[in-house]
Design a protein around this motif. Structure first.
Motif, PDB file in Angstrom:
ATOM      1  N   UNK A 126       0.830  -1.204   0.000  1.00  0.00           N
ATOM      2  CA  UNK A 126       0.000   0.000   0.000  1.00  0.00           C
ATOM      3  C   UNK A 126       0.864   1.254   0.000  1.00  0.00           C
ATOM      4  N   UNK A 127       0.216   2.385  -0.319  1.00  0.00           N
ATOM      5  CA  UNK A 127       0.916   3.670  -0.222  1.00  0.00           C
ATOM      6  C   UNK A 127       0.817   4.160   1.225  1.00  0.00           C
ATOM      7  N   UNK A 128       1.442   5.299   1.526  1.00  0.00           N
ATOM      8  CA  UNK A 128       1.409   5.792   2.909  1.00  0.00           C
ATOM      9  C   UNK A 128      -0.007   6.177   3.343  1.00  0.00           C
ATOM     10  N   UNK A 129      -0.861   6.485   2.377  1.00  0.00           N
ATOM     11  CA  UNK A 129      -2.264   6.733   2.672  1.00  0.00           C
ATOM     12  C   UNK A 129      -2.511   7.930   3.568  1.00  0.00           C
ATOM     13  N   UNK A 130      -3.573   7.831   4.355  1.00  0.00           N
ATOM     14  CA  UNK A 130      -4.010   8.967   5.170  1.00  0.00           C
ATOM     15  C   UNK A 130      -2.973   9.365   6.219  1.00  0.00           C
ATOM     16  N   UNK A 131      -2.002   8.500   6.460  1.00  0.00           N
ATOM     17  CA  UNK A 131      -0.993   8.830   7.468  1.00  0.00           C
ATOM     18  C   UNK A 131      -0.214  10.082   7.088  1.00  0.00           C
ATOM     19  N   UNK A 132       0.032  10.267   5.786  1.00  0.00           N
ATOM     20  CA  UNK A 132       0.835  11.426   5.398  1.00  0.00           C
ATOM     21  C   UNK A 132       0.305  12.166   4.178  1.00  0.00           C
ATOM     22  N   UNK A 133      -0.798  11.676   3.598  1.00  0.00           N
ATOM     23  CA  UNK A 133      -1.192  12.243   2.315  1.00  0.00           C
ATOM     24  C   UNK A 133      -2.645  12.719   2.330  1.00  0.00           C
ATOM     25  N   UNK A 134      -2.846  13.983   1.990  1.00  0.00           N
ATOM     26  CA  UNK A 134      -4.203  14.551   2.038  1.00  0.00           C
ATOM     27  C   UNK A 134      -5.048  14.091   0.857  1.00  0.00           C
ATOM     28  N   UNK A 135      -4.442  13.422  -0.123  1.00  0.00           N
ATOM     29  CA  UNK A 135      -5.213  12.965  -1.281  1.00  0.00           C
ATOM     30  C   UNK A 135      -5.780  11.558  -1.093  1.00  0.00           C
ATOM     31  N   UNK A 136      -5.419  10.929  -0.002  1.00  0.00           N
ATOM     32  CA  UNK A 136      -5.850   9.548   0.187  1.00  0.00           C
ATOM     33  C   UNK A 136      -7.357   9.497   0.417  1.00  0.00           C
ATOM     34  N   UNK A 137      -8.040   8.724  -0.406  1.00  0.00           N
ATOM     35  CA  UNK A 137      -9.510   8.676  -0.330  1.00  0.00           C
ATOM     36  C   UNK A 137      -9.999   7.582   0.611  1.00  0.00           C
ATOM     37  N   UNK A 138      -9.110   6.752   1.099  1.00  0.00           N
ATOM     38  CA  UNK A 138      -9.486   5.769   2.127  1.00  0.00           C
ATOM     39  C   UNK A 138      -8.216   5.424   2.903  1.00  0.00           C
ATOM     40  N   UNK A 139      -8.415   4.704   4.006  1.00  0.00           N
ATOM     41  CA  UNK A 139      -7.267   4.357   4.846  1.00  0.00           C
ATOM     42  C   UNK A 139      -6.591   3.113   4.260  1.00  0.00           C
ATOM     43  N   UNK A 140      -5.612   3.360   3.414  1.00  0.00           N
ATOM     44  CA  UNK A 140      -4.962   2.246   2.706  1.00  0.00           C
ATOM     45  C   UNK A 140      -4.307   1.263   3.682  1.00  0.00           C
ATOM     46  N   UNK A 141      -3.703   1.812   4.722  1.00  0.00           N
ATOM     47  CA  UNK A 141      -2.990   0.916   5.647  1.00  0.00           C
ATOM     48  C   UNK A 141      -3.954   0.017   6.406  1.00  0.00           C
ATOM     49  N   UNK A 142      -5.133   0.555   6.745  1.00  0.00           N
ATOM     50  CA  UNK A 142      -6.107  -0.257   7.478  1.00  0.00           C
ATOM     51  C   UNK A 142      -6.594  -1.404   6.595  1.00  0.00           C
ATOM     52  N   UNK A 143      -6.910  -1.092   5.332  1.00  0.00           N
ATOM     53  CA  UNK A 143      -7.416  -2.136   4.430  1.00  0.00           C
ATOM     54  C   UNK A 143      -6.322  -3.163   4.133  1.00  0.00           C
ATOM     55  N   UNK A 144      -5.107  -2.670   3.889  1.00  0.00           N
ATOM     56  CA  UNK A 144      -3.982  -3.560   3.580  1.00  0.00           C
ATOM     57  C   UNK A 144      -3.726  -4.503   4.757  1.00  0.00           C
ATOM     58  N   UNK A 145      -3.733  -3.953   5.959  1.00  0.00           N
ATOM     59  CA  UNK A 145      -3.467  -4.769   7.148  1.00  0.00           C
ATOM     60  C   UNK A 145      -4.577  -5.794   7.350  1.00  0.00           C
ATOM     61  N   UNK A 146      -5.815  -5.333   7.212  1.00  0.00           N
ATOM     62  CA  UNK A 146      -6.953  -6.231   7.446  1.00  0.00           C
ATOM     63  C   UNK A 146      -6.925  -7.405   6.471  1.00  0.00           C
ATOM     64  N   UNK A 147      -6.698  -7.113   5.187  1.00  0.00           N
ATOM     65  CA  UNK A 147      -6.705  -8.191   4.196  1.00  0.00           C
ATOM     66  C   UNK A 147      -5.477  -9.097   4.360  1.00  0.00           C
ATOM     67  N   UNK A 148      -4.356  -8.512   4.790  1.00  0.00           N
ATOM     68  CA  UNK A 148      -3.168  -9.344   5.045  1.00  0.00           C
ATOM     69  C   UNK A 148      -3.476 -10.360   6.150  1.00  0.00           C
ATOM     70  N   UNK A 149      -4.129  -9.897   7.199  1.00  0.00           N
ATOM     71  CA  UNK A 149      -4.472 -10.808   8.302  1.00  0.00           C
ATOM     72  C   UNK A 149      -5.527 -11.819   7.876  1.00  0.00           C
ATOM     73  N   UNK A 150      -6.536 -11.324   7.160  1.00  0.00           N
ATOM     74  CA  UNK A 150      -7.651 -12.194   6.755  1.00  0.00           C
ATOM     75  C   UNK A 150      -7.161 -13.336   5.866  1.00  0.00           C
ATOM     76  N   UNK A 151      -6.226 -13.024   4.988  1.00  0.00           N
ATOM     77  CA  UNK A 151      -5.816 -14.022   3.993  1.00  0.00           C
ATOM     78  C   UNK A 151      -4.424 -14.584   4.269  1.00  0.00           C
TER      79      UNK A 151
END
Lengths: 79, 437
Positions: free
Chosen positions: B176-201
């Motif tokens: 994932x990209x840095x997402x909302x942690x550092x970027x005002x253009x991020x339209x969703x929390x990339x790190x949250x989704x990336x982490x969740x799917x990493x754990x799920x799968x």
């Protein structure tokens, strides 16, 4: 199909094949005649039980009977 | 005095750019001196032998590596890529030179303390050489021996709470990209989704049962810093449904030279005063912007989210408020040929925990690909072979005009007989009454 029956089927089928020692996942699923997800559960246990082992080229993964075949062959030599 | 003469490699150091040869030589020297008193668990001269075998490969014009093998850690079918040298007597230090992939932290955030710890483990149990980061995003540890694999894995998981990444016919390490942690253009929390799917799968990540590799990548906005659209089997790209937020005062400040365009980048040279027409309006790919009488206007329904205007004038233009992501599928970027961009499957989906809707899409795609995909066939190839329509059926989705990239060039969607009144059979005599041959 229970685990023992699945293991027996796989071992018997793989031992019969003399020309190769590494198999794609879907070949194993076909031997079990199961959908991939159902087959995966049984095959994973066979790996944990050390009946099967993984072989990986880095990009593709194959399965073989543990200890059978080349241990460290390059991918193209295996095919 | 170096262990092997390497004139061809030495030449690579002569350019003005940083050289990997110098890096390896530096590590070879550090290992030889061993000022920290490390108890090396693999040959001390691994780096010298690495340079030696590379020199030989340059000389012969062919590789002396053999890749692949049964190496791995118990219960995992990925994360370790076996590599052996075919001249072990000449280069015993690299007789085994396996790669380990470590699942990188989301957005590649880590502390310098973590990096030091990781390097300490790798200095002792591996070659000390790393690749931060591989194209998959993983932390790549280059070169160790088979007996060290379990030791490293134990230490990574038990001491540092880290896990191996994906390789082989697995789900690859989601990136994932840095997402909302550092970027005002991020339209969703990339790190949250990336982490969740990493754990799920986790099972898909570590136990290979796919026809081939499978990649998820998460981009917070259409600038696509992770390049998901070009290389991920499923790309999650942030987007918005409502209007771009527009601040006319800030537009005036850019036009008046008060704010530097592009956030002040490209400032190494004088490009002249900012020209909004030339640098923004005329470059809009859909022509949906106008600038007249000191006012900027955007016809938002025509906007295709190219991000150019927002990137040039970030203080004046901001992403909309109704945010989510688009899901594109089937991209791949093989080294030799066959590169393919992603195709739009879901124009807009909200990205909200527990992400059930997203998981349903993923699992439907996997069920189809696992059953129908040929060995070593990527999702994008299966889509081409069986058609986009089959993918839509597998995902229980209806065709949508937004899925068509260019009308009449990719006719993905065909009528089926049961959808046509009267089917495909017709009474030819009745037809000929009204249509002469």
């Amino acid at each position: 199909m229970d685990q023992a029956e699945a293991t027996e089927k796989i071992v018997a089928a793989l031992q019969k094949k003399k020309s190769k020692t590494k198999f794609y996942f879907n070949e194993l699923a076909k031997i079990l005649d199961l959908k991939p997800r159902a087959a995966k559960k049984l095959i994973n246990i066979m790996v944990t039980d050390e009946v099967l082992e993984y072989w990986s080229s880095g990009s593709t993964s194959l399965y073989g009977l543990k200890g059978v075949g080349k241990q460290a062959a390059a991918e193209h030599e295996d095919e | 005095m170096a262990k092997h003469e390497t004139p061809l490699l030495d030449q690579l150091e002569s350019g003005p750019w940083p050289s990997f040869v110098s890096d390896i030589k530096q590590e070879a020297e550090a290992r030889a001196k061993n000022e920290k008193g490390v108890e090396y668990q693999i040959p001390v001269d691994v780096c010298e032998d690495l340079l030696g075998i590379l020199e030989l490969s340059f000389k012969h014009g062919r590789t002396h590596w053999k890749h692949g093998g049964i190496v791995g850690v118990f219960g995992y079918g990925g994360g370790v890529i076996g590599r052996y040298c075919d001249q072990p007597e000449m280069f015993p230090g690299v007789a085994h030179f396996h790669t380990m992939r470590v699942n990188q932290p989301g957005g590649k955030f880590y502390t310098s303390e973590f990096l030091r710890q990781l390097c300490d483990v790798w200095d002792m149990r591996g070659s000390g050489l790393t690749n931060m980061h591989g194209s998959t995003g993983d932390i790549i540890l280059l070169g160790t021996t088979t007996p060290q694999l379990e030791e490293i894995f134990f230490e990574l998981t038990h001491t540092y709470n880290q896990d191996l990444g994906g390789s082989g016919s697995n789900l690859r390490t989601p990136a994932d990209c840095v997402g909302e942690a550092r970027c005002e253009w991020s339209c969703y929390d990339t790190q949250a989704l990336c982490y969740d799917l990493t754990q799920e799968y986790q099972d898909e990540l570590h136990r290979p049962a796919f026809p081939y590799k499978f990649k998820f990548k998460f981009d917070g906005c259409p600038n696509c810093c992770v390049a998901s659209i070009a290389r991920a089997d499923i790309a999650f790209i942030g987007t918005w449904k409502d209007d771009i937020r527009l601040d006319q005062e800030a537009v005036a400040a850019y036009v008046g030279g008060e704010f530097p365009p592009n956030g002040g980048s490209h400032s190494g040279r004088d490009w002249g005063p900012f020209d909004i027409k030339k640098e923004v309006i005329d470059l809009c790919p859909t022509g949906c912007m106008q600038y007249a009488d000191g006012k900027l206007a955007i016809d938002n329904k025509e906007c295709n989210r190219c991000m150019h205007c927002i990137s040039v004038m970030p203080r004046a233009l901001r992403i909309g408020n109704d945010r989510g992501c688009s899901i594109l599928v089937g991209a791949k970027a093989p080294i030799l040929d066959g590169a393919q961009m992603g195709s739009l499957l879901i124009p807009f989906i909200k990205v909200e925990e527990p992400y059930d809707e997203i998981k349903e899409v993923i699992e439907n795609i996997w069920d189809w690909w696992m059953e129908e995909g040929k060995n070593r066939e990527r999702l994008g190839e299966l889509m081409k072979r069986q058609g986009f329509q089959r993918l839509l059926e597998a995902c229980n989705l209806k065709p949508d005009p937004r899925m068509v990239q260019e009308p009449r060039t990719n006719p993905y969607i065909f009528w089926k007989e049961d959808e046509v009144p009267g089917g495909f059979q017709r009474d030819i005599n009745e037809f000929r009454k009204h249509h002469l041959r």
